[in-house]
Design a protein around this motif. Sequence first.
Motif, PDB file in Angstrom:
ATOM      1  N   LEU A 284       9.661   1.485   4.076  1.00 43.31           N
ATOM      2  CA  LEU A 284       8.587   0.932   4.899  1.00 43.31           C
ATOM      3  C   LEU A 284       7.829   2.034   5.633  1.00 43.31           C
ATOM      4  N   ILE A 285       8.543   3.055   6.089  1.00 44.34           N
ATOM      5  CA  ILE A 285       7.886   4.186   6.759  1.00 44.34           C
ATOM      6  C   ILE A 285       6.865   4.830   5.823  1.00 44.34           C
ATOM      7  N   VAL A 286       7.267   5.063   4.577  1.00 44.93           N
ATOM      8  CA  VAL A 286       6.364   5.688   3.604  1.00 44.93           C
ATOM      9  C   VAL A 286       5.160   4.783   3.347  1.00 44.93           C
ATOM     10  N   LEU A 287       5.398   3.494   3.213  1.00 42.55           N
ATOM     11  CA  LEU A 287       4.304   2.568   2.925  1.00 42.55           C
ATOM     12  C   LEU A 287       3.325   2.466   4.089  1.00 42.55           C
ATOM     13  N   VAL A 288       3.829   2.491   5.310  1.00 35.81           N
ATOM     14  CA  VAL A 288       2.948   2.470   6.481  1.00 35.81           C
ATOM     15  C   VAL A 288       2.140   3.764   6.540  1.00 35.81           C
ATOM     16  N   ASP A 289       2.796   4.877   6.246  1.00 36.69           N
ATOM     17  CA  ASP A 289       2.148   6.185   6.333  1.00 36.69           C
ATOM     18  C   ASP A 289       1.128   6.412   5.216  1.00 36.69           C
TER      19      ASP A 289
ATOM     20  N   ASP B 224      13.219  -4.165  -4.739  1.00 42.91           N
ATOM     21  CA  ASP B 224      13.598  -5.551  -5.062  1.00 42.91           C
ATOM     22  C   ASP B 224      13.993  -6.297  -3.786  1.00 42.91           C
ATOM     23  N   ASP B 225      14.808  -5.660  -2.953  1.00 44.56           N
ATOM     24  CA  ASP B 225      15.220  -6.274  -1.678  1.00 44.56           C
ATOM     25  C   ASP B 225      14.012  -6.570  -0.792  1.00 44.56           C
ATOM     26  N   LEU B 226      13.120  -5.588  -0.674  1.00 49.80           N
ATOM     27  CA  LEU B 226      11.940  -5.766   0.175  1.00 49.80           C
ATOM     28  C   LEU B 226      11.046  -6.892  -0.354  1.00 49.80           C
ATOM     29  N   GLU B 227      10.932  -7.012  -1.670  1.00 52.58           N
ATOM     30  CA  GLU B 227      10.148  -8.112  -2.244  1.00 52.58           C
ATOM     31  C   GLU B 227      10.807  -9.459  -1.951  1.00 52.58           C
ATOM     32  N   ARG B 228      12.125  -9.530  -2.118  1.00 56.02           N
ATOM     33  CA  ARG B 228      12.842 -10.776  -1.834  1.00 56.02           C
ATOM     34  C   ARG B 228      12.642 -11.216  -0.381  1.00 56.02           C
TER      35      ARG B 228
ATOM     36  N   PRO C 249       1.936  -8.099   5.378  1.00 53.92           N
ATOM     37  CA  PRO C 249       1.804  -8.321   6.824  1.00 53.92           C
ATOM     38  C   PRO C 249       3.157  -8.585   7.495  1.00 53.92           C
ATOM     39  N   GLU C 250       4.049  -9.296   6.808  1.00 49.15           N
ATOM     40  CA  GLU C 250       5.396  -9.523   7.345  1.00 49.15           C
ATOM     41  C   GLU C 250       6.162  -8.202   7.476  1.00 49.15           C
ATOM     42  N   GLY C 251       5.941  -7.312   6.508  1.00 51.19           N
ATOM     43  CA  GLY C 251       6.573  -6.000   6.559  1.00 51.19           C
ATOM     44  C   GLY C 251       6.081  -5.181   7.735  1.00 51.19           C
ATOM     45  N   VAL C 252       4.777  -5.240   8.004  1.00 51.35           N
ATOM     46  CA  VAL C 252       4.211  -4.524   9.152  1.00 51.35           C
ATOM     47  C   VAL C 252       4.777  -5.096  10.448  1.00 51.35           C
ATOM     48  N   GLU C 253       4.891  -6.412  10.508  1.00 52.42           N
ATOM     49  CA  GLU C 253       5.444  -7.069  11.698  1.00 52.42           C
ATOM     50  C   GLU C 253       6.894  -6.626  11.934  1.00 52.42           C
ATOM     51  N   LEU C 254       7.692  -6.592  10.870  1.00 57.32           N
ATOM     52  CA  LEU C 254       9.074  -6.141  10.998  1.00 57.32           C
ATOM     53  C   LEU C 254       9.132  -4.660  11.378  1.00 57.32           C
ATOM     54  N   PHE C 255       8.267  -3.866  10.796  1.00 59.59           N
ATOM     55  CA  PHE C 255       8.197  -2.430  11.107  1.00 59.59           C
ATOM     56  C   PHE C 255       7.975  -2.231  12.604  1.00 59.59           C
TER      57      PHE C 255
END
Length: 161
Positions: A58-63, A88-92, A114-120
Amino acid sequence: MPADVPRRTTASRVTDRPGDASPFALGLLLRRAHWRAAAVMEEALRPLGIELRHFAVLIVLVDRGPTVQRDLVSATGSDKAGIMRVVDDLERKRLAVRKSVPGDRRVRAVEITPEGVELFDAAHVAAEPLAERLVAELGPGEPEQLTDLLTRFAYPADSEA
């Protein structure tokens, strides 16, 4: 002992005790510090339902924004199979999605949702008190000094990385 290896009469035997003068001491100390920091960060992430390996992606994807899996491998120090499992886990968990890359049907980029950003963002809030506990034994200004030293150590001025 092989004949071409010089024999030392006062060999420094590596341990992981504070004050060890072995040439391996710094690496062992950094490893121990990493274990301690990783345990604290895992504690912050556990209630959010992810592990440090997920958060590293997630850090890499945000960056970087959408990133192809092979680049996630090098950015996280993982291997191809490990990254596939993490994605796979992150997609699930609906924290990331794979999308086609224009011009190459075989390559898929991973993008944070957007859910990933919220969790980040929630992870940073959860980690704050634990991060403070991690450096509680240090004196005034020492956490910043430690961060500066480790940054210069990890990113030497003469390196291309």
